[in-house]
Design a protein around this motif. Structure first.
Motif, PDB file in Angstrom:
ATOM      1  N   GLU A 175     -10.652  -6.366  -3.674  1.00 20.78           N
ATOM      2  CA  GLU A 175     -11.051  -5.051  -3.166  1.00 20.78           C
ATOM      3  C   GLU A 175     -11.585  -5.081  -1.739  1.00 20.78           C
ATOM      4  O   GLU A 175     -11.227  -4.238  -0.917  1.00 20.78           O
ATOM      5  N   GLY A 217      -5.867  -2.414   4.723  1.00 16.99           N
ATOM      6  CA  GLY A 217      -5.448  -1.019   4.671  1.00 16.99           C
ATOM      7  C   GLY A 217      -5.453  -0.367   6.037  1.00 16.99           C
ATOM      8  O   GLY A 217      -4.585   0.450   6.360  1.00 16.99           O
ATOM      9  N   PHE A 234       0.821  -1.210   0.000  1.00 15.86           N
ATOM     10  CA  PHE A 234       0.000   0.000   0.000  1.00 15.86           C
ATOM     11  C   PHE A 234       0.849   1.252   0.000  1.00 15.86           C
ATOM     12  O   PHE A 234       1.791   1.371   0.778  1.00 15.86           O
ATOM     13  N   ALA A 273      -5.318   2.867   0.481  1.00 11.20           N
ATOM     14  CA  ALA A 273      -5.275   1.410   0.295  1.00 11.20           C
ATOM     15  C   ALA A 273      -6.366   0.929  -0.649  1.00 11.20           C
ATOM     16  O   ALA A 273      -6.161  -0.019  -1.415  1.00 11.20           O
ATOM     17  N   VAL A 274      -7.538   1.566  -0.605  1.00  6.47           N
ATOM     18  CA  VAL A 274      -8.639   1.176  -1.484  1.00  6.47           C
ATOM     19  C   VAL A 274      -8.629   1.997  -2.770  1.00  6.47           C
ATOM     20  O   VAL A 274      -8.926   1.500  -3.850  1.00  6.47           O
ATOM     21  N   ARG A 317      -1.706  -1.911  -4.424  1.00  7.34           N
ATOM     22  CA  ARG A 317      -2.997  -2.263  -3.815  1.00  7.34           C
ATOM     23  C   ARG A 317      -3.857  -3.114  -4.733  1.00  7.34           C
ATOM     24  O   ARG A 317      -4.669  -3.919  -4.258  1.00  7.34           O
ATOM     25  N   ARG A 352      -8.947  -4.982   0.938  1.00  6.69           N
ATOM     26  CA  ARG A 352      -8.119  -3.778   1.082  1.00  6.69           C
ATOM     27  C   ARG A 352      -8.580  -2.933   2.269  1.00  6.69           C
ATOM     28  O   ARG A 352      -7.780  -2.195   2.859  1.00  6.69           O
TER      29      ARG A 352
END
Length: 385
Positions: free
Chosen positions: A88, A95, A79, A166-167, A83, A91
């Motif tokens: 998803e 994250g 990250f 992170a996302v 990522r 994350r």
């Protein structure tokens, strides 16, 4: 759905949870350093945390088939640069773990490995911030288990960093603040620049009012282009006006803004500036005249999101107009837009008839049947067991 309990062979550290949220008013103002007025709801995401193998974090859920597992020491390399290598949904908790370790300058080798098992009854894709509920539950759990000592304001910032970096979703801090700092029977009047928050009693139940959520089942994703384009338009407008953020623009400045901007940028700016004012007006109205008096502000907010910010949909518009025709004191879409849910503030005894009217209207229009339910202001992130 209910998640399977962790194996009894692994010592359980505990269960934490965090809520989804409804934003009563103040949409797309948060990342413009403005004002928002959300409240946490009773729908929550829960995480059962067990201590796992040294140096490893594992995330599982009842809503995704495959667990994701990796060494804590690898989070920093993932990250934000890599990522996309992580599915998803994972994350969000990974994250949060990365942001916690990075923000506190904690050596991954110094904390215990963890296994996180998630379950949730926060509707996904409805604009009720299922993502911040995951972040809040994760942040609360890891903060306790890793003994990091962060307060709710810092944990809200951690959640925002996870979602942004992170996302890859450019959201503000409203959702994370509601998830961490919600209170029963109250809203959170949040200044997104200073992060000062005031708990404002809502008094809906005492006034015989319900908050009806109409989930249109039109899914949306904040990381897609529409949300990002709106944010870029706001930044462009602030730059043209020579201010750090649209928070620094008043309604009186709008005539000058209109002269400086193309029509689309101006309408985006006008929504944010007038929405900030509506938040301030809503708090003042609640405290002075009571909850029924905020209805016109909810209606005006929806019109602004529909006409100026361009984030409503035919389904959301139909939900709002039908709820108003069925007796709601006010109604608006809530959340980032492009789908999701609308809310209606409505008398308790009118809920069944309004629900039926909305279902009929959606069927007549050929839309997918909506999911309609009431929500109540509730507490933020906590340890449950």
């Amino acid at each position: 759905m209910t998640a399977t309990s962790p194996s009894p062979a692994v010592p359980t550290a505990g269960t934490w949870s965090a809520p989804g949220r409804v934003n009563l008013i103040g949409e797309h103002t948060d990342y413009n350093d403005g004002f928002v007025f959300p409240f946490a709801i009773e729908h929550r995401t829960r995480v059962d945390l067990t201590t796992g193998r040294d140096g490893v974090i594992r995330v599982r859920s009842s809503f995704a088939p495959d667990p994701v597992e990796l060494p804590l020491a690898e989070l920093d390399a993932l990250f934000p640069a890599r990522r996309d290598e992580i599915t998803e949904w994972a994350r969000y908790p990974l994250g949060v773990a990365w942001a916690l370790l990075d923000e506190t300058q904690t050596d991954p080798a110094s904390v215990t490995g963890v296994d996180l098992l998630f379950s949730s009854d926060v509707p996904v894709g409805a604009g009720l911030s299922s993502s911040a509920a995951i972040e809040g539950a994760t942040a609360a759990a890891l903060n306790d288990v890793w003994d990091l000592g962060l307060d709710s304001v810092a944990l809200a910032r951690i959640g925002r960093r996870a979602e942004n970096d992170a996302v890859g979703a450019p959201t503000g801090i409203m959702d994370q603040t509601a998830a961490m700092r919600g209170r029963a029977d109250a809203g959170i009047f949040l200044d997104c620049r200073t992060l000062d928050a005031e708990i404002i009693p809502l008094g809906f139940a005492a006034a015989g009012l319900e908050v009806l959520v109409i989930d249109t089942r039109v899914s949306h994703a904040h990381s897609t282009g529409g949300y990002r384009e709106r944010r870029e338009a706001c930044e462009r407008g602030a730059a043209l006006l020579g201010v750090p953020a649209l928070r620094d623009v008043s309604v009186d400045d709008l005539p000058r803004a209109e002269e400086l901007m193309d029509d689309v940028t101006f309408r985006r700016v006008r929504h944010v500036v007038t929405e900030d004012q509506r938040v301030l007006d809503a708090v003042r109205t609640l405290q002075g005249d009571g909850p029924r008096a905020v209805g016109p502000l909810l209606d005006a907010s929806h019109a602004s999101m529909r006409d100026d910010f361009g984030i409503s949909t035919p389904e959301l518009d139909l939900a709002v107009t039908t709820a108003r025709a069925a007796g709601a004191v006010g109604a608006r879409m809530t959340g980032g837009g492009f789908g999701g849910a609308a809310i209606a503030l409505i008398d308790h005894e009118l809920v069944p008839a309004a629900t039926s009217a909305i279902e009929t209207a959606f069927a007549d229009a050929g839309f997918t049947a909506p999911h309609i339910f009431t929500v109540h202001p509730s507490d933020g992130a906590r340890r449950d067991a």
